[in-house]
Design a protein around this motif. Structure first.
Motif, PDB file in Angstrom:
ATOM      1  N   SER A  63      -0.180 -65.985  76.122  1.00 37.94           N
ATOM      2  CA  SER A  63      -1.464 -65.297  76.081  1.00 37.94           C
ATOM      3  C   SER A  63      -2.509 -66.007  75.220  1.00 37.94           C
ATOM      4  CB  SER A  63      -1.275 -63.865  75.568  1.00 37.94           C
ATOM      5  OG  SER A  63      -0.704 -63.883  74.274  1.00 37.94           O
ATOM      6  N   VAL A  64      -2.066 -66.927  74.351  1.00 37.87           N
ATOM      7  CA  VAL A  64      -3.026 -67.598  73.461  1.00 37.87           C
ATOM      8  C   VAL A  64      -3.089 -69.108  73.679  1.00 37.87           C
ATOM      9  CG1 VAL A  64      -2.633 -65.803  71.735  1.00 37.87           C
ATOM     10  CG2 VAL A  64      -1.448 -67.990  71.517  1.00 37.87           C
ATOM     11  N   LYS A  65      -2.244 -69.626  74.544  1.00 36.40           N
ATOM     12  CA  LYS A  65      -2.233 -71.071  74.789  1.00 36.40           C
ATOM     13  C   LYS A  65      -3.603 -71.553  75.250  1.00 36.40           C
ATOM     14  CE  LYS A  65       2.632 -71.996  75.822  1.00 36.40           C
ATOM     15  NZ  LYS A  65       3.642 -72.286  76.868  1.00 36.40           N
ATOM     16  N   GLY A  66      -4.028 -72.650  74.664  1.00 32.64           N
ATOM     17  CA  GLY A  66      -5.318 -73.211  75.017  1.00 32.64           C
ATOM     18  C   GLY A  66      -6.479 -72.604  74.245  1.00 32.64           C
ATOM     19  N   ARG A  67      -6.232 -71.514  73.535  1.00 37.58           N
ATOM     20  CA  ARG A  67      -7.295 -70.861  72.757  1.00 37.58           C
ATOM     21  C   ARG A  67      -7.012 -70.893  71.251  1.00 37.58           C
ATOM     22  NH1 ARG A  67      -8.156 -65.571  73.237  1.00 37.58           N
ATOM     23  NH2 ARG A  67      -6.000 -65.057  73.791  1.00 37.58           N
ATOM     24  N   PHE A  68      -5.734 -70.779  70.884  1.00 36.44           N
ATOM     25  CA  PHE A  68      -5.352 -70.747  69.474  1.00 36.44           C
ATOM     26  C   PHE A  68      -4.668 -72.060  69.096  1.00 36.44           C
ATOM     27  CE2 PHE A  68      -4.771 -65.843  68.894  1.00 36.44           C
ATOM     28  CZ  PHE A  68      -6.034 -65.645  69.438  1.00 36.44           C
ATOM     29  N   THR A  69      -4.846 -72.457  67.843  1.00 41.08           N
ATOM     30  CA  THR A  69      -4.183 -73.644  67.328  1.00 41.08           C
ATOM     31  C   THR A  69      -3.609 -73.349  65.947  1.00 41.08           C
ATOM     32  OG1 THR A  69      -5.710 -75.113  68.508  1.00 41.08           O
ATOM     33  CG2 THR A  69      -4.424 -76.074  66.713  1.00 41.08           C
ATOM     34  N   ALA A  75       0.488 -79.858  51.404  1.00 37.25           N
ATOM     35  CA  ALA A  75       0.029 -80.133  50.039  1.00 37.25           C
ATOM     36  C   ALA A  75      -0.608 -78.894  49.410  1.00 37.25           C
ATOM     37  CB  ALA A  75      -0.967 -81.284  50.054  1.00 37.25           C
ATOM     38  N   LYS A  76      -1.175 -78.047  50.262  1.00 36.55           N
ATOM     39  CA  LYS A  76      -1.818 -76.824  49.791  1.00 36.55           C
ATOM     40  C   LYS A  76      -0.968 -75.583  50.049  1.00 36.55           C
ATOM     41  CE  LYS A  76      -6.515 -78.597  50.355  1.00 36.55           C
ATOM     42  NZ  LYS A  76      -7.852 -78.389  50.976  1.00 36.55           N
ATOM     43  N   ASN A  77       0.236 -75.793  50.586  1.00 34.85           N
ATOM     44  CA  ASN A  77       1.138 -74.664  50.853  1.00 34.85           C
ATOM     45  C   ASN A  77       0.457 -73.595  51.712  1.00 34.85           C
ATOM     46  OD1 ASN A  77       3.819 -74.666  50.106  1.00 34.85           O
ATOM     47  ND2 ASN A  77       3.566 -73.154  48.489  1.00 34.85           N
ATOM     48  N   THR A  78      -0.258 -74.064  52.713  1.00 33.77           N
ATOM     49  CA  THR A  78      -1.087 -73.158  53.521  1.00 33.77           C
ATOM     50  C   THR A  78      -0.903 -73.437  55.009  1.00 33.77           C
ATOM     51  OG1 THR A  78      -2.730 -73.042  51.747  1.00 33.77           O
ATOM     52  CG2 THR A  78      -3.435 -72.330  53.939  1.00 33.77           C
ATOM     53  N   VAL A  79      -0.928 -72.372  55.784  1.00 32.32           N
ATOM     54  CA  VAL A  79      -0.869 -72.450  57.238  1.00 32.32           C
ATOM     55  C   VAL A  79      -2.130 -71.803  57.804  1.00 32.32           C
ATOM     56  CG1 VAL A  79       0.386 -71.722  59.300  1.00 32.32           C
ATOM     57  CG2 VAL A  79       1.640 -72.412  57.271  1.00 32.32           C
ATOM     58  N   PHE A  80      -2.587 -72.340  58.900  1.00 32.73           N
ATOM     59  CA  PHE A  80      -3.829 -71.862  59.501  1.00 32.73           C
ATOM     60  C   PHE A  80      -3.607 -71.441  60.953  1.00 32.73           C
ATOM     61  CE2 PHE A  80      -6.233 -73.410  55.957  1.00 32.73           C
ATOM     62  CZ  PHE A  80      -5.600 -74.578  55.562  1.00 32.73           C
ATOM     63  N   LEU A  81      -4.486 -70.575  61.413  1.00 29.70           N
ATOM     64  CA  LEU A  81      -4.519 -70.220  62.834  1.00 29.70           C
ATOM     65  C   LEU A  81      -5.978 -70.210  63.253  1.00 29.70           C
ATOM     66  CD1 LEU A  81      -2.779 -69.412  65.290  1.00 29.70           C
ATOM     67  CD2 LEU A  81      -3.361 -67.024  64.763  1.00 29.70           C
ATOM     68  N   GLN A  82      -6.347 -71.229  64.018  1.00 33.02           N
ATOM     69  CA  GLN A  82      -7.696 -71.308  64.559  1.00 33.02           C
ATOM     70  C   GLN A  82      -7.714 -70.556  65.883  1.00 33.02           C
ATOM     71  OE1 GLN A  82     -10.604 -72.743  63.288  1.00 33.02           O
ATOM     72  NE2 GLN A  82     -11.587 -71.742  65.032  1.00 33.02           N
ATOM     73  N   MET A  83      -8.579 -69.566  65.978  1.00 30.19           N
ATOM     74  CA  MET A  83      -8.625 -68.724  67.173  1.00 30.19           C
ATOM     75  C   MET A  83      -9.998 -68.856  67.815  1.00 30.19           C
ATOM     76  SD  MET A  83      -6.670 -65.319  65.757  1.00 30.19           S
ATOM     77  CE  MET A  83      -8.015 -64.857  64.680  1.00 30.19           C
ATOM     78  N   ASN A  84     -10.011 -69.401  69.011  1.00 31.97           N
ATOM     79  CA  ASN A  84     -11.250 -69.592  69.769  1.00 31.97           C
ATOM     80  C   ASN A  84     -11.236 -68.732  71.028  1.00 31.97           C
ATOM     81  OD1 ASN A  84     -12.039 -71.588  67.880  1.00 31.97           O
ATOM     82  ND2 ASN A  84     -11.049 -73.192  69.085  1.00 31.97           N
TER      83      ASN A  84
END
Length: 126
Positions: A63-69, A75-84
């Motif tokens: 459902s999110v393929k091609g839209r979310f990354t 190094a910053k101990n951080t994870v991101f979710l880019q949602m377009n």
């Protein structure tokens, strides 16, 4: 113990974008696979995206393929979710999760993740 704190949620119009962040503390998560799940009102928690410890392996819900990354900065101990290209059906509380240290492979099942954040609300309006 690992503590996870999500941020970046909010209200956005359909077609817009948001970037979620998940900051880990307590212990490094550089050797842990990480993931994002979401739960909409009245629905079960569902898998959104996952990333291996080194970022090479990633998986997404259809459902999110091609839209979310999903991405990470060890190094910053951080994870991101880019949602377009957000849709109203993306409205949910988004949770960050981490597998135990040393379990670095991507998994889709929530039971594979030992550590969870409290979530951040994402609301997409039409």
């Amino acid at each position: 113990q690992v503590q996870l704190v999500e941020s970046g949620g909010g209200l956005v119009q359909a077609g817009g974008s948001l970037r979620l962040s998940c900051a880990a503390s307590g212990r490094t998560v550089s050797r842990n696979a990480m993931a994002w799940f979401r739960q909409a009102p009245g629905k079960e928690r569902e898998f959104v995206a996952a990333i291996s410890w080194n970022g090479i392996s990633r998986d997404y819900a259809n459902s999110v393929k091609g839209r979310f990354t999903i991405s990470r900065d060890n190094a910053k101990n951080t994870v991101f979710l880019q949602m377009n290209s957000l849709k109203t059906e993306d409205t949910a509380v988004y949770y960050c999760a981490a597998r135990r240290s040393g379990l670095s492979s991507v998994e889709l099942l929530s039971r594979e993740y030992a550590y969870w954040g409290r979530g951040t609300q994402v609301t997409v309006s039409s």
